[in-house]
Enzyme design. Structure first.
Site, PDB file in Angstrom:
ATOM      1  N   HIS A 114       0.820  -1.220   0.000  1.00 37.16           N
ATOM      2  CA  HIS A 114       0.000   0.000   0.000  1.00 37.16           C
ATOM      3  C   HIS A 114       0.858   1.277   0.000  1.00 37.16           C
ATOM      4  O   HIS A 114       0.368   2.339   0.357  1.00 37.16           O
ATOM      5  CB  HIS A 114      -0.947   0.011   1.210  1.00 37.16           C
ATOM      6  CG  HIS A 114      -2.038  -1.022   1.121  1.00 37.16           C
ATOM      7  ND1 HIS A 114      -2.872  -1.343   2.174  1.00 37.16           N
ATOM      8  CD2 HIS A 114      -2.437  -1.813   0.090  1.00 37.16           C
ATOM      9  CE1 HIS A 114      -3.729  -2.279   1.791  1.00 37.16           C
ATOM     10  NE2 HIS A 114      -3.478  -2.594   0.541  1.00 37.16           N
ATOM     11  N   ASN A 207      -3.721 -12.506  15.761  1.00 37.12           N
ATOM     12  CA  ASN A 207      -4.473 -11.254  15.813  1.00 37.12           C
ATOM     13  C   ASN A 207      -5.105 -11.111  17.199  1.00 37.12           C
ATOM     14  O   ASN A 207      -5.278 -12.102  17.913  1.00 37.12           O
ATOM     15  CB  ASN A 207      -5.578 -11.276  14.745  1.00 37.12           C
ATOM     16  CG  ASN A 207      -5.930  -9.906  14.230  1.00 37.12           C
ATOM     17  OD1 ASN A 207      -5.050  -9.075  14.021  1.00 37.12           O
ATOM     18  ND2 ASN A 207      -7.197  -9.649  14.028  1.00 37.12           N
TER      19      ASN A 207
END
Ligand code: APR
Length: 245
Positions: A114, A207
């Protein structure tokens, strides 16, 4: 190699998201009070938003660039840099993060899919390069000297992420895929786990909370703070003690 068997020759692909940098003091996007609770994605993370209001977009990324410049990598970033250094097989780290903390921790085999906060993209000459300071509508391109055509080198919604052919090639050859600190809501990154599974890789999520529980995408879901669970997982992996799925 049979699924689940990880050896020293195994090829590892790691995907990281904002959650890995949360304990370095940088906000995630979609957690309570996260960046997208305070800003409209359409305003600051699309080419159309930039065309509508360039000063707003510059200020948004200037703030993030300043915060990232003083942020320090945490033990999760350090563990991935160490894994890359000592892993005998192939290793690739793909990050959605634009903060530069993986490099600060020493990671080298790294793709910023990104883009990065410390980069510019000139809309006049199309060239990219490093950029450390605030950016504005008055900034001059270091390559073509055009004034007023610089934007942050960030991939916005509706744009093609960087390094896609290289990333898909690595996913197609992966034996182990790790997804760390990402909600799995933004494509194409959210689909990398499926690509890796199709290639026969063991898939593991690390996570705070399992992002896609019960969907059968990950062979193993480890919940906790990245700075706790990533170093422990890397340690297990290096000792040949990958927990069975
Ligand atoms: N340790 C581990 N995981 C954490 C931690 C932590 N300390 N804190 C938060 N998380 C988890 C959250 O539970 C969430 O699942 O990290 C994830 C962060 O998700 P998002 O905020 O959606 O960030 P990310 O997945 O990186 O977003 C993807 O969206 O807007 C875009 O371009 C932006 O690259 C970004 C993309």
């Amino acid at each position: 190699m049979r699924k689940g068997e990880i050896s020293a020759e195994s090829s590892i692909v790691v995907l990281t998201g904002a959650g890995i940098s949360q304990e370095s003091g940088l906000d995630t996007f979609r957690d309570a009070g996260g960046i997208w609770a305070r800003y409209d994605i359409d305003d600051v993370a699309t080419p159309e938003g930039f065309r509508r209001n360039p000063p707003l977009v510059h200020e948004f990324y200037n703030t993030q660039r300043r915060e990232a410049a003083t942020a320090v990598p945490n033990p999760a970033h350090a563990a991935l840099a160490e894994l890359e250094k000592v892993w005998p097989g192939r290793f690739l780290l793909v990050t959605q993060n634009i903060d530069g903390l993986h490099e600060k921790a020493g990671s080298k085999a790294l793709f910023h899919m990104h883009g990065t906060l410390d980069g510019f993209l000139c809309e006049a000459c199309g060239r990219r390069g490093s950029w450390a300071d605030d950016m504005s509508t008055n900034s001059t391109c270091p390559q073509c000297s055009h004034k007023g055509a610089l934007r942050p080198d960030i991939v916005w919604f509706g744009e093609m992420p960087y390094f896609m052919p290289e990333i898909y090639r690595a996913l197609g050859e992966a034996d182990l895929f790790l997804s760390i600190g990402t909600s799995g809501t933004v494509y194409p990154a959210a689909d990398f786990v499926r690509e890796a599974r199709q290639a026969g890789a063991t898939t593991v999520e690390l996570n705070l909370e399992a992002s896609r529980k019960g969907r059968g995408l990950f062979d193993l879901e480890i919940e906790g703070k990245a700075s706790d669970i990533v170093p422990l997982f890397v340690d297990d992996l290096l000792r040949g003690r990958l927990p069975p799925p």
